[in-house]
Motif scaffolding. Structure first.
Motif, PDB file in Angstrom:
ATOM      1  N   UNK A 172      14.206  39.412  80.468  1.00 35.10           N
ATOM      2  CA  UNK A 172      14.784  40.934  80.718  1.00 35.10           C
ATOM      3  C   UNK A 172      16.350  40.811  81.198  1.00 35.10           C
ATOM      4  N   UNK A 173      16.835  41.635  80.801  1.00 41.85           N
ATOM      5  CA  UNK A 173      18.389  41.460  81.204  1.00 41.85           C
ATOM      6  C   UNK A 173      18.630  42.591  82.488  1.00 41.85           C
ATOM      7  N   UNK A 174      19.785  42.708  82.975  1.00 42.99           N
ATOM      8  CA  UNK A 174      20.243  43.295  84.068  1.00 42.99           C
ATOM      9  C   UNK A 174      20.058  44.892  83.951  1.00 42.99           C
ATOM     10  N   UNK A 175      20.242  45.348  82.893  1.00 43.43           N
ATOM     11  CA  UNK A 175      20.014  46.815  82.469  1.00 43.43           C
ATOM     12  C   UNK A 175      18.394  47.131  82.698  1.00 43.43           C
ATOM     13  N   UNK A 178       8.941  56.703  93.889  1.00 44.64           N
ATOM     14  CA  UNK A 178       8.815  56.878  95.563  1.00 44.64           C
ATOM     15  C   UNK A 178       9.129  58.133  96.074  1.00 44.64           C
ATOM     16  N   UNK A 179      10.196  58.795  95.593  1.00 43.86           N
ATOM     17  CA  UNK A 179      10.786  60.205  96.001  1.00 43.86           C
ATOM     18  C   UNK A 179       9.451  61.267  95.839  1.00 43.86           C
ATOM     19  N   UNK A 180       8.747  60.678  94.965  1.00 41.67           N
ATOM     20  CA  UNK A 180       7.678  61.618  94.589  1.00 41.67           C
ATOM     21  C   UNK A 180       6.439  61.461  95.041  1.00 41.67           C
ATOM     22  N   UNK A 181       6.434  60.483  96.175  1.00 40.41           N
ATOM     23  CA  UNK A 181       5.203  60.109  96.888  1.00 40.41           C
ATOM     24  C   UNK A 181       4.190  59.247  95.906  1.00 40.41           C
ATOM     25  N   UNK A 182       4.846  58.543  94.705  1.00 37.15           N
ATOM     26  CA  UNK A 182       4.053  57.842  93.802  1.00 37.15           C
ATOM     27  C   UNK A 182       4.264  56.458  93.879  1.00 37.15           C
ATOM     28  N   UNK A 183       3.745  55.548  93.140  1.00 35.80           N
ATOM     29  CA  UNK A 183       4.160  54.152  93.407  1.00 35.80           C
ATOM     30  C   UNK A 183       4.258  53.397  91.877  1.00 35.80           C
ATOM     31  N   UNK A 184       5.474  52.655  91.954  1.00 38.38           N
ATOM     32  CA  UNK A 184       5.596  51.656  90.757  1.00 38.38           C
ATOM     33  C   UNK A 184       5.336  50.240  91.141  1.00 38.38           C
ATOM     34  N   UNK A 185       4.331  49.726  90.572  1.00 37.91           N
ATOM     35  CA  UNK A 185       3.838  48.272  90.846  1.00 37.91           C
ATOM     36  C   UNK A 185       4.221  47.620  89.498  1.00 37.91           C
ATOM     37  N   UNK A 186       4.717  46.438  90.058  1.00 37.58           N
ATOM     38  CA  UNK A 186       5.339  45.322  88.649  1.00 37.58           C
ATOM     39  C   UNK A 186       4.282  44.183  88.911  1.00 37.58           C
ATOM     40  N   UNK A 187       3.622  43.951  87.973  1.00 34.59           N
ATOM     41  CA  UNK A 187       2.505  42.897  88.115  1.00 34.59           C
ATOM     42  C   UNK A 187       2.662  41.784  87.167  1.00 34.59           C
ATOM     43  N   UNK A 188       1.927  40.724  87.026  1.00 36.21           N
ATOM     44  CA  UNK A 188       2.065  39.612  86.055  1.00 36.21           C
ATOM     45  C   UNK A 188       3.309  39.093  85.879  1.00 36.21           C
ATOM     46  N   UNK A 189       4.097  38.932  86.703  1.00 35.86           N
ATOM     47  CA  UNK A 189       5.483  38.492  86.260  1.00 35.86           C
ATOM     48  C   UNK A 189       5.521  37.095  86.071  1.00 35.86           C
ATOM     49  N   UNK A 190       6.000  36.666  84.641  1.00 34.98           N
ATOM     50  CA  UNK A 190       6.092  35.349  84.455  1.00 34.98           C
ATOM     51  C   UNK A 190       7.245  34.626  85.454  1.00 34.98           C
ATOM     52  N   UNK A 191       6.988  33.378  85.628  1.00 31.03           N
ATOM     53  CA  UNK A 191       7.617  32.695  86.710  1.00 31.03           C
ATOM     54  C   UNK A 191       9.163  32.632  86.285  1.00 31.03           C
ATOM     55  N   UNK A 192       9.316  32.405  84.986  1.00 30.13           N
ATOM     56  CA  UNK A 192      11.015  32.419  84.686  1.00 30.13           C
ATOM     57  C   UNK A 192      11.585  33.576  84.699  1.00 30.13           C
ATOM     58  N   UNK A 193      10.750  34.769  84.570  1.00 26.93           N
ATOM     59  CA  UNK A 193      11.470  36.087  84.837  1.00 26.93           C
ATOM     60  C   UNK A 193      11.353  36.469  86.421  1.00 26.93           C
ATOM     61  N   UNK A 194      10.507  35.951  87.091  1.00 26.29           N
ATOM     62  CA  UNK A 194      10.549  36.194  88.544  1.00 26.29           C
ATOM     63  C   UNK A 194      11.717  35.485  89.141  1.00 26.29           C
ATOM     64  N   UNK A 195      11.994  34.218  88.881  1.00 29.42           N
ATOM     65  CA  UNK A 195      13.065  33.472  89.330  1.00 29.42           C
ATOM     66  C   UNK A 195      14.387  34.371  89.189  1.00 29.42           C
ATOM     67  N   UNK A 238      14.604  37.639  88.575  1.00 29.23           N
ATOM     68  CA  UNK A 238      14.899  38.689  89.314  1.00 29.23           C
ATOM     69  C   UNK A 238      14.811  38.260  91.041  1.00 29.23           C
ATOM     70  N   UNK A 239      14.628  37.336  91.366  1.00 29.72           N
ATOM     71  CA  UNK A 239      14.605  37.057  92.676  1.00 29.72           C
ATOM     72  C   UNK A 239      16.155  36.711  93.087  1.00 29.72           C
ATOM     73  N   UNK A 240      16.862  35.965  91.910  1.00 35.54           N
ATOM     74  CA  UNK A 240      18.347  35.669  92.101  1.00 35.54           C
ATOM     75  C   UNK A 240      19.077  36.915  92.161  1.00 35.54           C
ATOM     76  N   UNK A 241      18.716  38.001  91.880  1.00 35.00           N
ATOM     77  CA  UNK A 241      19.551  39.269  91.842  1.00 35.00           C
ATOM     78  C   UNK A 241      18.962  40.139  92.871  1.00 35.00           C
ATOM     79  N   UNK A 242      18.247  39.882  93.794  1.00 42.11           N
ATOM     80  CA  UNK A 242      17.727  40.571  94.869  1.00 42.11           C
ATOM     81  C   UNK A 242      16.786  41.623  94.373  1.00 42.11           C
ATOM     82  N   UNK A 243      16.177  41.595  93.412  1.00 39.69           N
ATOM     83  CA  UNK A 243      15.399  42.634  92.768  1.00 39.69           C
ATOM     84  C   UNK A 243      14.319  43.007  93.728  1.00 39.69           C
ATOM     85  N   UNK A 244      13.490  42.026  94.544  1.00 37.59           N
ATOM     86  CA  UNK A 244      12.273  42.269  95.161  1.00 37.59           C
ATOM     87  C   UNK A 244      13.067  42.859  96.695  1.00 37.59           C
TER      88      UNK A 244
END
Length: 106
Positions: free
Chosen positions: A53-56, A69-86, A88-94
């Motif tokens: 996954x890139x920054x875009x 969220x503005x519509x009162x709905x939820x986006x859930x992101x699940x089953x994130x591979x460790x290398x992608x999680x790292x 995303x964490x580095x760029x402050x995604x979570x």
């Protein structure tokens, strides 16, 4: 880049979009349109099959989280591979997702 494949699973009140491949600038619009075309209260993005996954891609997921969220709905992101999680964490995604959850109008 090899692109992204999106598989859709629906159940009452929720849709799961399972991604496989690479999410980048060349195909983020495809996923964005898929997210927006589903009216379910919960949109779940399953990243188990994602290789890259890139920054875009990350930015689009955050903008869609805000959109839902503005519509009162939820986006859930699940089953994130460790290398992608790292990455995303580095760029402050979570941290941004936490802010959205506590203040949907952010």
């Amino acid at each position: 880049m090899k692109g992204v494949e999106i598989r859709i699973r629906q159940q009452k009140g929720m849709v799961t979009l399972e991604l496989e491949g690479e999410l980048d600038f060349s195909n983020v619009e495809q996923l964005q349109q898929e997210i927006q075309r589903h009216p379910e209260e919960v949109v779940e993005i399953d990243l188990q099959g994602l290789l890259f996954i890139d920054s875009s891609g990350a930015g689009m997921l955050l903008s869609q989280a805000r959109y839902l969220y503005r519509q009162g709905r939820t986006l859930r992101i699940v089953n994130i591979p460790d290398f992608i999680r790292e990455d995303l964490e580095m760029i402050g995604f979570f941290k941004v997702l936490e802010i959205l959850e506590s203040n949907p109008n952010a």
